[in-house]
Design an enzyme around this catalytic site. Sequence first.
Site, PDB file in Angstrom:
ATOM      1  N   HIS A 222     -17.423  20.793  -6.259  1.00 17.36           N
ATOM      2  CA  HIS A 222     -18.552  20.599  -7.161  1.00 17.36           C
ATOM      3  C   HIS A 222     -18.646  21.785  -8.106  1.00 17.36           C
ATOM      4  O   HIS A 222     -18.617  22.940  -7.679  1.00 17.36           O
ATOM      5  CB  HIS A 222     -19.860  20.470  -6.374  1.00 17.36           C
ATOM      6  N   SER A 223     -18.699  21.500  -9.417  1.00 18.97           N
ATOM      7  CA  SER A 223     -19.008  22.503 -10.416  1.00 18.97           C
ATOM      8  C   SER A 223     -17.985  23.630 -10.419  1.00 18.97           C
ATOM      9  O   SER A 223     -16.790  23.386 -10.563  1.00 18.97           O
ATOM     10  CB  SER A 223     -20.436  23.014 -10.176  1.00 18.97           C
ATOM     11  N   GLN A 224     -18.434  24.885 -10.236  1.00 17.50           N
ATOM     12  CA  GLN A 224     -17.548  26.049 -10.257  1.00 17.50           C
ATOM     13  C   GLN A 224     -16.308  25.840  -9.398  1.00 17.50           C
ATOM     14  O   GLN A 224     -15.211  26.261  -9.754  1.00 17.50           O
ATOM     15  CB  GLN A 224     -18.315  27.282  -9.767  1.00 17.50           C
ATOM     16  N   GLY A 226     -14.616  23.304  -8.909  1.00 19.21           N
ATOM     17  CA  GLY A 226     -13.642  22.362  -9.442  1.00 19.21           C
ATOM     18  C   GLY A 226     -12.286  23.006  -9.672  1.00 19.21           C
ATOM     19  O   GLY A 226     -11.239  22.407  -9.395  1.00 19.21           O
TER      20      GLY A 226
END
Length: 386
Positions: A222-224, A226
């Site tokens: 998720h998010s960072q 990735g």
Amino acid sequence: MHHVLARAISAVLLLIVSLLAFTSARAEPPKLPVPSVDQSAVAQRGYFYVGGKYVGEPGKEIMQGQIYVEVLAPKDVRRPYPLVLIHGAAQTATNWMGTPDGRKGWAEYFVEQGYVVYMIDQPMRGRSAYHPGDGKTRMFTAANEEFQFTAIETAGSWPQAKKHTQWPGDGPNKGRKGDPAFDAFYATQVETVLDVEETQRRNQDAGAALIDKIGPAIVLTHSQSGTYGWLIADARPSLVKAVVAIEPSGPPFEATIIGTGKARAWGPTDIAMTYDPLVKEPSEIAVEQQAEADGPDLFRCWMQKGAPRQLVNLKNTPVMIMAAEASYHQAYDHCTSKYLAQAGVKNEYIRLQDKGIHGNGHMVMIEKNNLDIAKVIDDWVVANVK
């Protein structure tokens, strides 16, 4: 004789009644004054540390780069590979363990579907020790969180933000400092190391060590984090059986909305990935920006020029990228999908609104319809991971 028999029967009946009363009393779940969720699908749980190395002068060594991992195993394993859940910036594994308003989180949901679930705290974060020598950190302010995650319908600056409806809570202060659901979420936030490249190196190393220990697995980011999904798959292509990237760090080569300027010089990442033909320096990847965006309110993607170099270690890895309707990622996650496809990585880009799931911001795992989104992930895995 009759009196003796009657007394014996009475004693047995009294014992049965007592046992029934004791059993029914024991069957009552405790009434806790704090949020809790049913874990009856969990057969085993545990924790361990993996990765890391000793650094420092003799006699003063410390361990650096290890990760805390928590594992939940179902009574009935019905999915072929475990899920490794990796949180984003400022977060820890609590993202998966519940919601700010006390509902079931993704960890229990996926166990109920029959997955073994592993959750980590990133290196230098939470229960994975940070040392001052690891470098400077930043803490998201309450205003940062309102702008990016929780009150984006009024605080967000991108066009899609006004569609946000799914943050938990009620009343005029929903999603803002002072609201109970916001305060419960903000209390979970921790500092994030600023050095992007060092953070990616340590997560790649620790993630690969985890996969080596547990065997073939699906990596969900998720998010960072990735970037770590692509890096762990690059390091362990035969063991990462799929990457599920929920709003992954992007877009390739340039930051937008929550940052500006050059970023992710290797395309999906800031540190080296395996290209064919070989890339020794990221400047060897020739790119150009689209003359026109793919649609209104979308970022103009940077793509490779000429014959595109291929991300060979991800060619056989099923990949799904998911973006939420109101999130800032809705403006650019298509660029990550397009870039990976151009580099030979087959992937499916899922916009939640195309699945009939509306109103979500970036923190999909804790918003009101979090389990509807988890089902989309499970359905994709069942259909695509053999």
